[in-house]
Design an enzyme around this catalytic site. Sequence first.
Site, mmCIF file in Angstrom:
data_model
loop_
_atom_site.group_PDB
_atom_site.id
_atom_site.type_symbol
_atom_site.label_atom_id
_atom_site.label_comp_id
_atom_site.label_asym_id
_atom_site.label_seq_id
_atom_site.Cartn_x
_atom_site.Cartn_y
_atom_site.Cartn_z
ATOM 1 N N LYS A 66 0.857 -1.195 0.000
ATOM 2 C CA LYS A 66 0.000 0.000 0.000
ATOM 3 C C LYS A 66 0.883 1.232 0.000
ATOM 4 O O LYS A 66 1.758 1.380 0.842
ATOM 5 C CB LYS A 66 -0.903 0.023 1.237
ATOM 6 C CG LYS A 66 -2.139 -0.854 1.169
ATOM 7 C CD LYS A 66 -3.222 -0.273 0.280
ATOM 8 C CE LYS A 66 -3.848 0.973 0.879
ATOM 9 N NZ LYS A 66 -4.610 0.749 2.110
ATOM 10 N N HIS A 67 0.663 2.114 -0.955
ATOM 11 C CA HIS A 67 1.400 3.377 -1.034
ATOM 12 C C HIS A 67 2.908 3.163 -0.994
ATOM 13 O O HIS A 67 3.650 3.807 -0.252
ATOM 14 C CB HIS A 67 0.934 4.332 0.063
ATOM 15 C CG HIS A 67 -0.505 4.735 -0.092
ATOM 16 N ND1 HIS A 67 -0.953 5.506 -1.145
ATOM 17 C CD2 HIS A 67 -1.601 4.444 0.651
ATOM 18 C CE1 HIS A 67 -2.260 5.680 -1.039
ATOM 19 N NE2 HIS A 67 -2.682 5.044 0.037
ATOM 20 N N ASN A 232 12.223 6.226 7.377
ATOM 21 C CA ASN A 232 12.803 5.203 8.243
ATOM 22 C C ASN A 232 11.868 4.009 8.337
ATOM 23 O O ASN A 232 10.657 4.171 8.305
ATOM 24 C CB ASN A 232 13.036 5.754 9.652
ATOM 25 C CG ASN A 232 14.199 6.717 9.747
ATOM 26 O OD1 ASN A 232 15.206 6.577 9.069
ATOM 27 N ND2 ASN A 232 14.047 7.715 10.624
ATOM 28 N N HIS A 393 13.832 5.294 -0.820
ATOM 29 C CA HIS A 393 12.999 6.486 -1.048
ATOM 30 C C HIS A 393 12.614 6.556 -2.520
ATOM 31 O O HIS A 393 13.358 6.099 -3.368
ATOM 32 C CB HIS A 393 13.748 7.762 -0.674
ATOM 33 C CG HIS A 393 14.031 7.881 0.785
ATOM 34 N ND1 HIS A 393 13.086 8.211 1.724
ATOM 35 C CD2 HIS A 393 15.193 7.675 1.477
ATOM 36 C CE1 HIS A 393 13.641 8.237 2.927
ATOM 37 N NE2 HIS A 393 14.906 7.917 2.808
#
Length: 393
Positions: A66-67, A232, A393
């Site tokens: 999810k996301h 994180n 990221h």
Amino acid sequence: MKELALKYGCNPNQKPSRIFMTEGELPIEVLNGRPGYINFLDALNSWQLVKELKEATGMPAAASFKHVSPAGAAIGLPLSDTLKKIYFVDDVNIELSPLACAYARARGADRMSSYGDFVALSDTCDAATATLIKREVSDGVIAPGYTPEALEILKGKRKGTYNVISIDPQYVPEPIERKQVFGITFEQGRNEIKLDDPALFANIPTKNKTFSDEAKRDLIISLITLKYTQSNSVCYVKDGQAIGIGAGQQSRIHCTRLAGNKADIWWLRQHPKVMDLPFIDGIRRADRDNTIDVYISDEHDDVLREGTWQQFFKEKPEVLTAEEKKEWIARNTDVALGSDAFFPFGDNIERAHKSGVRYIAQAGGSVRDDNVIETCDKYDIAMAFTGVRLFHH
């Protein structure tokens, strides 16, 4: 096919949108539906995760995304009767394959977060796995292939619009990856580090230096999961599956608490009072999941007050008290914990200990490593300094 036009990007106003290859053909094929921009971000990140889990453990693997972070990840170990019940697959009248068990574990660990997920499977999707997927609210699935029966089952999901993607399992991307931010191109070497290397567990600064084979397996699962989790990030793993993932927190202790709270909820769902909740007939799966989540929490009165509990239960359940929750959580043991970077202070270990953590793998290198090691020794926790950071990221 070198490119695929998409409806829009992250948001409807972001047009035009496409995925494309500068060299060669796209390694994916859309077999059903019309996946969007975020669907493909979830699909391609989750595929890498399950592919690595399969390579590291030799077992079928599944992930629920999810996301662009995993809500769950697991390998295909058999399910106990308790896990079948809390994952709501105990009523399926078919034999669950290892892949189906992996999916049930990945989807069931954090059902609230997995609602509307994108699924990744390391192996060809079989009918048993497709049957379980069809029952859940989900945006799509990616796998190296589908049996004809499985594909037919999935095509019937969401009124025929369910997103089904196949990916070439032999596809290897270029070693350099690029992305643009604000018109500026970033370039870096892909993170190709292998996390099943025994050398990762060679540096053990704690007094307890014993890692069982199962603990090493679970720590490897944790680290591979973190490799594809927005930083994180911290991941609690037990018996071959992630039971609590904390993603995208600016403070590591907040990440450890978030993931630990999720691990506690996973464990509390196995409490007899929770397993015996007298739900009304025909309650929707999402309503049942939300009700369990509230019942376990400090806001339990929201589903137990007079005039409200009748919407969910045949009879009013007893409260699961704070004392009962504390006693039950204390029974959870031998949990493995991975972190995508070093723990800066011992407070992370204090929180991890409350959720049954006995094994830890983290990068090491904090100026307060001594405090972290001392806290581990206080609880007889075995900790390895991997020397590897896994920011994503």
